[in-house]
Scaffold this motif. Sequence first.
Motif, short mmCIF file in Angstrom:
data_model
loop_
_atom_site.label_atom_id
_atom_site.label_comp_id
_atom_site.label_asym_id
_atom_site.label_seq_id
_atom_site.Cartn_x
_atom_site.Cartn_y
_atom_site.Cartn_z
N GLY A 30 0.79 -1.23 0.00
CA GLY A 30 0.00 0.00 0.00
C GLY A 30 0.81 1.27 0.00
N VAL A 31 2.15 1.14 -0.10
CA VAL A 31 3.04 2.31 -0.11
C VAL A 31 3.86 2.29 -1.40
CG1 VAL A 31 5.02 3.40 1.01
CG2 VAL A 31 3.20 2.42 2.39
N ALA A 32 4.03 3.46 -2.01
CA ALA A 32 4.88 3.58 -3.19
C ALA A 32 6.16 4.32 -2.82
CB ALA A 32 4.14 4.33 -4.30
N PHE A 33 7.29 3.75 -3.22
CA PHE A 33 8.59 4.38 -3.01
C PHE A 33 9.30 4.38 -4.36
CE2 PHE A 33 13.16 3.86 -1.58
CZ PHE A 33 13.31 5.20 -1.24
N LYS A 34 9.45 5.55 -4.97
CA LYS A 34 9.93 5.65 -6.34
C LYS A 34 10.98 6.75 -6.45
CE LYS A 34 6.78 2.72 -7.90
NZ LYS A 34 7.08 1.44 -8.56
N SER A 35 11.69 6.73 -7.57
CA SER A 35 12.60 7.82 -7.89
C SER A 35 11.98 8.64 -9.02
CB SER A 35 13.97 7.29 -8.31
OG SER A 35 13.86 6.46 -9.45
N LEU A 36 12.23 9.94 -8.98
CA LEU A 36 11.73 10.86 -9.99
C LEU A 36 12.88 11.80 -10.32
CD1 LEU A 36 9.28 11.79 -11.65
CD2 LEU A 36 8.70 13.34 -9.80
N GLY A 37 13.65 11.43 -11.36
CA GLY A 37 14.86 12.18 -11.65
C GLY A 37 15.87 12.01 -10.53
N ASN A 38 16.28 13.12 -9.93
CA ASN A 38 17.23 13.07 -8.81
C ASN A 38 16.55 13.06 -7.46
OD1 ASN A 38 19.35 13.15 -10.66
ND2 ASN A 38 19.42 15.40 -10.64
N GLU A 39 15.23 12.95 -7.46
CA GLU A 39 14.47 12.98 -6.21
C GLU A 39 13.89 11.62 -5.87
OE1 GLU A 39 12.50 17.14 -5.35
OE2 GLU A 39 11.91 16.46 -7.35
N LEU A 40 13.56 11.45 -4.60
CA LEU A 40 12.83 10.29 -4.12
C LEU A 40 11.41 10.70 -3.81
CD1 LEU A 40 15.49 8.79 -1.67
CD2 LEU A 40 14.94 7.99 -3.99
N SER A 60 -7.55 7.32 -1.56
CA SER A 60 -7.37 6.24 -0.60
C SER A 60 -5.95 6.25 -0.06
CB SER A 60 -7.67 4.90 -1.27
OG SER A 60 -7.24 3.82 -0.48
N ASN A 61 -5.77 5.75 1.15
CA ASN A 61 -4.44 5.72 1.74
C ASN A 61 -3.73 4.40 1.47
OD1 ASN A 61 -5.79 3.97 3.40
ND2 ASN A 61 -5.50 5.12 5.28
N PHE A 62 -4.23 3.61 0.50
CA PHE A 62 -3.60 2.34 0.15
C PHE A 62 -3.33 2.33 -1.34
CE2 PHE A 62 -3.09 -2.09 -0.77
CZ PHE A 62 -2.55 -2.65 0.39
N ILE A 63 -2.06 2.17 -1.74
CA ILE A 63 -1.66 2.17 -3.13
C ILE A 63 -1.55 0.72 -3.61
CG2 ILE A 63 0.06 2.93 -4.81
CD1 ILE A 63 -1.35 5.19 -3.35
N PHE A 64 -2.30 0.38 -4.66
CA PHE A 64 -2.24 -0.99 -5.20
C PHE A 64 -1.13 -1.13 -6.23
CE2 PHE A 64 -6.48 -0.78 -3.43
CZ PHE A 64 -6.64 -2.02 -2.86
N ASN A 65 -1.07 -0.25 -7.20
CA ASN A 65 0.01 -0.26 -8.19
C ASN A 65 0.36 1.18 -8.51
OD1 ASN A 65 0.32 -3.21 -9.15
ND2 ASN A 65 -1.90 -2.89 -9.24
N CYS A 66 1.63 1.44 -8.76
CA CYS A 66 2.04 2.82 -8.95
C CYS A 66 3.24 2.90 -9.86
CB CYS A 66 2.37 3.46 -7.61
SG CYS A 66 2.91 5.18 -7.73
N SER A 67 3.18 3.83 -10.82
CA SER A 67 4.32 4.20 -11.64
C SER A 67 4.50 5.70 -11.54
CB SER A 67 4.13 3.80 -13.10
OG SER A 67 4.09 2.40 -13.23
N VAL A 68 5.74 6.16 -11.50
CA VAL A 68 6.03 7.59 -11.44
C VAL A 68 6.90 7.94 -12.64
CG1 VAL A 68 7.11 9.44 -10.12
CG2 VAL A 68 5.88 7.62 -8.93
N MET A 69 6.47 8.92 -13.44
CA MET A 69 7.18 9.24 -14.66
C MET A 69 7.27 10.76 -14.83
SD MET A 69 5.31 6.50 -17.18
CE MET A 69 3.71 6.85 -16.42
#
Length: 228
Positions: A162-172, A217-226
């Motif tokens: 339920g949590v997304a942890f991704k990179s976005l360029g030089n950021e988290l 919602s406070n629960f993430i099922f699938n996530c992509s960051v672009m």
Amino acid sequence: MIQPRCLFASSSCGATSSAYVAGGVTETGSEVLNTAERYESRTNTWHRLPRMHKRRRLCSGCYMDAKFYVLGGRNESGQLLTCGEAYDHVTATWELIPNMLEVDAPTEVASFQSPPLIAVANNELYSLETSTNELRVYVKRSRSWRRMGSVPVRADSHKGWGVAFKSLGNELVVIGACDSGDGMAIYSCCPPGGGGDDQGDGELEWRPLGCGRNRLSNFIFNCSVMVA
């Protein structure tokens, strides 16, 4: 894919227009895999890669130092794996890296624990420890992890799910339930320094990002960051 699978590790490399997948289980869930594939977007084709050293499911992948890394997961016996593997496309070989994944209490990790929450920014590997809501950076020279402080979302609420942890360029970027548990929160930060032993000791500054007017919602099922 050449071999359909789920619960696998994946990552991509923009410089070569390639995507990698490894491990996971078959469609029926009857077999844990150690096979891997590479997708070439220019030719729209999949290529088989050499097999990994370990069979693993619920693992995570990343691309760093021109190599595809696969971390953690569970083997065919359901045992937690703390080792990692790195695929070098130049030599077409896998390197097994013992204890690459740091787990505070391996014997207490539940069988329904999420795959490792990892992200690469500035060619440095970061991990979100789900039991402590703590960010860590991988020190390549010593092959160890250094603590960088807490994150402002609750990764421990559902064992990392339920949590997304991704990179976005030089950021988290972290997305998940806020400390109050009231809805979803999105934060980003730019890690200070890299993974060297004497770098990046400053306190992290997490910046809240707006979620718009809609209550999410406070629960993430699938996530992509672009970046777009």
